[in-house]
Design a protein around this motif. Structure first.
Motif, PDB file in Angstrom:
ATOM      1  N   LEU A   1      50.593 -48.137  -9.024  1.00 50.40           N
ATOM      2  CA  LEU A   1      51.214 -48.724  -9.946  1.00 50.40           C
ATOM      3  C   LEU A   1      52.648 -49.502  -9.134  1.00 50.40           C
ATOM      4  O   LEU A   1      52.708 -50.571  -9.566  1.00 50.40           O
ATOM      5  N   GLY A   2      53.399 -48.668  -8.563  1.00 50.43           N
ATOM      6  CA  GLY A   2      54.558 -49.039  -8.028  1.00 50.43           C
ATOM      7  C   GLY A   2      54.395 -50.282  -6.974  1.00 50.43           C
ATOM      8  O   GLY A   2      55.054 -51.121  -6.941  1.00 50.43           O
ATOM      9  N   LEU A   3      53.504 -50.061  -6.080  1.00 44.14           N
ATOM     10  CA  LEU A   3      53.066 -51.159  -5.147  1.00 44.14           C
ATOM     11  C   LEU A   3      52.708 -52.419  -5.843  1.00 44.14           C
ATOM     12  O   LEU A   3      52.961 -53.386  -5.554  1.00 44.14           O
ATOM     13  N   LEU A   4      51.925 -52.171  -6.869  1.00 42.20           N
ATOM     14  CA  LEU A   4      51.506 -53.377  -7.724  1.00 42.20           C
ATOM     15  C   LEU A   4      52.798 -54.235  -8.051  1.00 42.20           C
ATOM     16  O   LEU A   4      52.789 -55.412  -8.062  1.00 42.20           O
ATOM     17  N   ALA A   5      53.429 -53.423  -8.985  1.00 45.51           N
ATOM     18  CA  ALA A   5      54.663 -54.068  -9.300  1.00 45.51           C
ATOM     19  C   ALA A   5      55.582 -54.651  -8.189  1.00 45.51           C
ATOM     20  O   ALA A   5      56.122 -55.871  -8.485  1.00 45.51           O
ATOM     21  N   ALA A   6      55.535 -54.034  -6.951  1.00 42.57           N
ATOM     22  CA  ALA A   6      56.547 -54.710  -6.143  1.00 42.57           C
ATOM     23  C   ALA A   6      56.040 -56.017  -5.593  1.00 42.57           C
ATOM     24  O   ALA A   6      56.788 -56.779  -5.197  1.00 42.57           O
ATOM     25  N   VAL A   7      54.625 -55.785  -5.622  1.00 40.45           N
ATOM     26  CA  VAL A   7      54.236 -57.107  -4.577  1.00 40.45           C
ATOM     27  C   VAL A   7      53.663 -58.271  -5.378  1.00 40.45           C
ATOM     28  O   VAL A   7      53.465 -59.249  -4.865  1.00 40.45           O
ATOM     29  N   LEU A   8      53.356 -58.164  -6.759  1.00 38.40           N
ATOM     30  CA  LEU A   8      52.890 -59.166  -7.654  1.00 38.40           C
ATOM     31  C   LEU A   8      54.189 -60.201  -7.768  1.00 38.40           C
ATOM     32  O   LEU A   8      55.143 -59.982  -7.810  1.00 38.40           O
TER      33      LEU A   8
ATOM     34  N   LEU B   1      60.382 -55.591  -8.021  1.00 32.53           N
ATOM     35  CA  LEU B   1      60.778 -54.833  -6.817  1.00 32.53           C
ATOM     36  C   LEU B   1      61.328 -53.253  -7.557  1.00 32.53           C
ATOM     37  O   LEU B   1      61.011 -52.303  -7.141  1.00 32.53           O
ATOM     38  N   ILE B   2      62.422 -53.583  -8.603  1.00 32.51           N
ATOM     39  CA  ILE B   2      63.110 -52.412  -8.893  1.00 32.51           C
ATOM     40  C   ILE B   2      62.041 -51.388  -9.654  1.00 32.51           C
ATOM     41  O   ILE B   2      61.939 -50.202  -9.537  1.00 32.51           O
ATOM     42  N   VAL B   3      61.280 -52.004 -10.249  1.00 32.81           N
ATOM     43  CA  VAL B   3      60.095 -50.982 -11.484  1.00 32.81           C
ATOM     44  C   VAL B   3      59.406 -50.508 -10.361  1.00 32.81           C
ATOM     45  O   VAL B   3      58.655 -49.298 -10.294  1.00 32.81           O
ATOM     46  N   GLY B   4      58.552 -51.336  -9.255  1.00 34.35           N
ATOM     47  CA  GLY B   4      58.158 -50.765  -8.336  1.00 34.35           C
ATOM     48  C   GLY B   4      58.518 -49.566  -7.410  1.00 34.35           C
ATOM     49  O   GLY B   4      57.743 -48.604  -7.279  1.00 34.35           O
ATOM     50  N   MET B   5      59.726 -49.934  -7.054  1.00 30.32           N
ATOM     51  CA  MET B   5      60.198 -48.635  -6.298  1.00 30.32           C
ATOM     52  C   MET B   5      60.603 -47.423  -7.289  1.00 30.32           C
ATOM     53  O   MET B   5      60.237 -46.206  -6.605  1.00 30.32           O
TER      54      MET B   5
END
Length: 191
Positions: free
Chosen positions: A34-41, A166-170
Motif C-alpha cells: 500500500l505504501g509503494l502504491l501511495a508513493a508511485v501513483l 510520498l509521505i503517506v507511502g513512506m
C-alpha cells in the motif's frame, strides 16, 4: 513481581509472537505494498486523491485490527488497537468527506502521523522488556512518523502539491518494514 514471574511472562510473550509471526509478516507486506502504491501513483487533485488515501488508510487500519485481535494477548494490544482504529477512522472520514479536498487531507495527515508516531513509540516501549531485538523496528517506525509530520507541517502550503503521496507511502512502507522485521525476528527464534 519476582524474577521468575518476569521470565515466565517474557517467555509467554515470545511464544505468542513466534506462534503468530505469519500474521506480522502478512500485515507488513500489505502495508509495504500500500505504501509503494501511495508513493508511485501520480498526485491527482480533488476527490480522486482524497478517496485514494481514504481507501489506503481504511485498508491499513482493517488489516491492523485483524492482526491485533488475532494476537490479543500480546503486549501493546491497546496501542496496536488504537493505531488500527485511527487508520480506520481517518480512512472512513476521507471517504465520507471527499469534498474537503487536499488541504484538509494535509492537516489530517499531520494529525494522523503525530498520533500514529506517538502510539507506535509507546507500543515499541511496551515491547522493550519482553522482545529484545524486535521492539527497535517499531521505535524507528514511530520516530519516522513524527519526522514525516514535521516535514509536512514545515512545508505547508507547498507540501499539498507534491509530497502527500510520498509521505503517506513512506509511512506505510516503514510501518510494513517494521512488521516484516518483527515477523522475521520471531520466525528466527522458532526451534
Amino acid at each position: 513481581m519476582t524474577v521468575q514471574s518476569i521470565d515466565d511472562a517474557r517467555d509467554a510473550i515470545s511464544k505468542i509472537f513466534r506462534d503468530h509471526w505469519q500474521l506480522f509478516l502478512v500485515e507488513g507486506i500489505v502495508l509495504a505494498i500500500l505504501g509503494l502504491l501511495a508513493a508511485v501513483l501520480p498526485l491527482a487533485t480533488g476527490f480522486a486523491i482524497t478517496i485514494l488515501f481514504g481507501w489506503l488508510f481504511l485498508s491499513s487500519g482493517i488489516v491492523g485490527s485483524i492482526t491485533t485481535f488475532a494476537m490479543r494477548r500480546a503486549p501493546g494490544f491497546w496501542w496496536s488497537l488504537l493505531s488500527a482504529i485511527l487508520g480506520i477512522a481517518a480512512g472512513a472520514w476521507l471517504l465520507v468527506q471527499p469534498a474537503l479536498g487536499l488541504a484538509s487531507l494535509t492537516y489530517l495527515l499531520i494529525a494522523f502521523l503525530l498520533v500514529e508516531g506517538g502510539v507506535t513509540i509507546m507500543f515499541a516501549l511496551e515491547h522493550r522488556g519482553a522482545l529484545s531485538g524486535r521492539w527497535e523496528w517499531m521505535l524507528v517506525s514511530g520516530v519516522v512518523d513524527l519526522l514525516l509530520a514535521g516535514v509536512v507541517f514545515a512545508g505547508l502550503p507547498g507540501t499539498i502539491a507534491w509530497a502527500l503521496g510520498l509521505i503517506v507511502g513512506m509511512n506505510l512502507v516503514f510501518g510494513g518494514a517494521s512488521m516484516i522485521g518483527m515477523a522475521l525476528a520471531a520466525h528466527a527464534e522458532l526451534p
